[in-house]
Design a protein around this motif. Structure first.
Motif, PDB file in Angstrom:
ATOM      1  N   GLY A  31      -4.864 -13.092 -10.550  1.00  0.00           N
ATOM      2  CA  GLY A  31      -3.820 -13.712  -9.736  1.00  0.00           C
ATOM      3  C   GLY A  31      -3.581 -13.045  -8.403  1.00  0.00           C
ATOM      4  N   TYR A  32      -4.464 -12.149  -7.999  1.00  0.00           N
ATOM      5  CA  TYR A  32      -4.206 -11.321  -6.819  1.00  0.00           C
ATOM      6  C   TYR A  32      -5.366 -11.317  -5.841  1.00  0.00           C
ATOM      7  CZ  TYR A  32      -0.670  -9.619 -10.045  1.00  0.00           C
ATOM      8  OH  TYR A  32       0.354  -9.539 -10.933  1.00  0.00           O
ATOM      9  N   THR A  33      -5.036 -10.974  -4.609  1.00  0.00           N
ATOM     10  CA  THR A  33      -6.057 -10.779  -3.588  1.00  0.00           C
ATOM     11  C   THR A  33      -6.876  -9.525  -3.890  1.00  0.00           C
ATOM     12  OG1 THR A  33      -4.854 -11.892  -1.823  1.00  0.00           O
ATOM     13  CG2 THR A  33      -6.431 -10.215  -1.154  1.00  0.00           C
ATOM     14  N   ILE A  51     -10.512 -11.721  -0.482  1.00  0.00           N
ATOM     15  CA  ILE A  51     -10.598 -13.034  -1.108  1.00  0.00           C
ATOM     16  C   ILE A  51      -9.311 -13.285  -1.871  1.00  0.00           C
ATOM     17  CG2 ILE A  51     -11.758 -12.113  -3.164  1.00  0.00           C
ATOM     18  CD1 ILE A  51     -13.432 -14.749  -3.146  1.00  0.00           C
ATOM     19  N   ASN A  52      -8.789 -14.494  -1.774  1.00  0.00           N
ATOM     20  CA  ASN A  52      -7.491 -14.749  -2.394  1.00  0.00           C
ATOM     21  C   ASN A  52      -7.638 -14.963  -3.892  1.00  0.00           C
ATOM     22  OD1 ASN A  52      -8.534 -17.379  -2.452  1.00  0.00           O
ATOM     23  ND2 ASN A  52      -6.486 -18.267  -2.247  1.00  0.00           N
ATOM     24  N   TRP A  53      -6.515 -15.244  -4.545  1.00  0.00           N
ATOM     25  CA  TRP A  53      -6.473 -15.225  -5.993  1.00  0.00           C
ATOM     26  C   TRP A  53      -7.406 -16.242  -6.643  1.00  0.00           C
ATOM     27  CZ3 TRP A  53      -4.898 -19.362  -8.996  1.00  0.00           C
ATOM     28  CH2 TRP A  53      -4.332 -20.444  -8.293  1.00  0.00           C
ATOM     29  N   ARG A 101       1.194  -6.591  -4.891  1.00  0.00           N
ATOM     30  CA  ARG A 101       2.603  -6.653  -4.506  1.00  0.00           C
ATOM     31  C   ARG A 101       2.869  -7.594  -3.349  1.00  0.00           C
ATOM     32  NH1 ARG A 101       3.684  -1.041  -2.757  1.00  0.00           N
ATOM     33  NH2 ARG A 101       1.446  -1.050  -2.356  1.00  0.00           N
ATOM     34  N   ILE A 102       1.831  -8.269  -2.871  1.00  0.00           N
ATOM     35  CA  ILE A 102       1.992  -9.114  -1.708  1.00  0.00           C
ATOM     36  C   ILE A 102       1.236 -10.414  -1.948  1.00  0.00           C
ATOM     37  CG2 ILE A 102       0.019  -8.053  -0.539  1.00  0.00           C
ATOM     38  CD1 ILE A 102       1.556  -8.380   2.091  1.00  0.00           C
ATOM     39  N   LYS A 109      -4.856  -1.706   4.706  1.00  0.00           N
ATOM     40  CA  LYS A 109      -5.117  -0.985   3.455  1.00  0.00           C
ATOM     41  C   LYS A 109      -3.833  -0.562   2.756  1.00  0.00           C
ATOM     42  CE  LYS A 109      -5.754   3.521   5.693  1.00  0.00           C
ATOM     43  NZ  LYS A 109      -5.370   3.055   7.025  1.00  0.00           N
ATOM     44  N   ASP A 110      -2.749  -0.422   3.504  1.00  0.00           N
ATOM     45  CA  ASP A 110      -1.487   0.022   2.909  1.00  0.00           C
ATOM     46  C   ASP A 110      -0.890  -1.027   1.967  1.00  0.00           C
ATOM     47  OD1 ASP A 110      -0.454   1.777   5.914  1.00  0.00           O
ATOM     48  OD2 ASP A 110      -1.665   2.430   4.208  1.00  0.00           O
TER      49      ASP A 110
END
Length: 125
Positions: A31-33, A51-53, A101-102, A109-110
């Motif tokens: 579910g994450y990038t 790449i997106n989820w 988290r985003i 990279k942060d």
């Protein structure tokens, strides 16, 4: 324990191809990038691709656009980086990362909170 493990690095000549893989264990990142970064000696870690989820959106650094392709296999919890037409300036340690988290597809990279240990890619001229 969450782990991202890269593989596929090596020593190649300019113009050759390599395919990096990053396998996740300990949790699903479906579910994450997912992203790839690289760090050359004496330089900061830089964004390569993301790449997106669902795999339908990708983003690339200008320096690799048209040569590198990022993809993912949700069933295998693995992300790939196909690198073609390699150049000596592509020499670096390549890291995969996950951004949990985003919701967007970050290039900073942060914004990535899980990292692999890296795999060395060396391109000779």
């Amino acid at each position: 324990q969450v782990q991202l493990v890269e593989s596929g690095g090596g020593l190649v000549q300019a113009g050759d191809s390599l395919r990096l893989a990053c396998a996740a264990s300990g949790r699903s990142f479906s579910g994450y990038t997912l992203g790839w970064f690289r760090q050359a000696p004496g330089k900061e870690r830089e964004f390569v691709a993301a790449i997106n989820w669902n795999g339908r959106r990708t983003s690339y650094a200008d320096s690799v656009k048209g040569r590198f392709t990022i993809s993912r296999d949700g069933a295998k919890n693995t992300v790939y980086l196909q690198m073609n037409s390699l150049k000596p300036e592509d020499t670096a340690v390549y890291y995969c990362a996950a951004a949990t988290r985003i919701a967007t597809m970050p290039t900073d990279k942060d914004h990535y909170d899980y990292w692999g240990q890296g795999t060395q890619v060396t391109v000779s001229s």
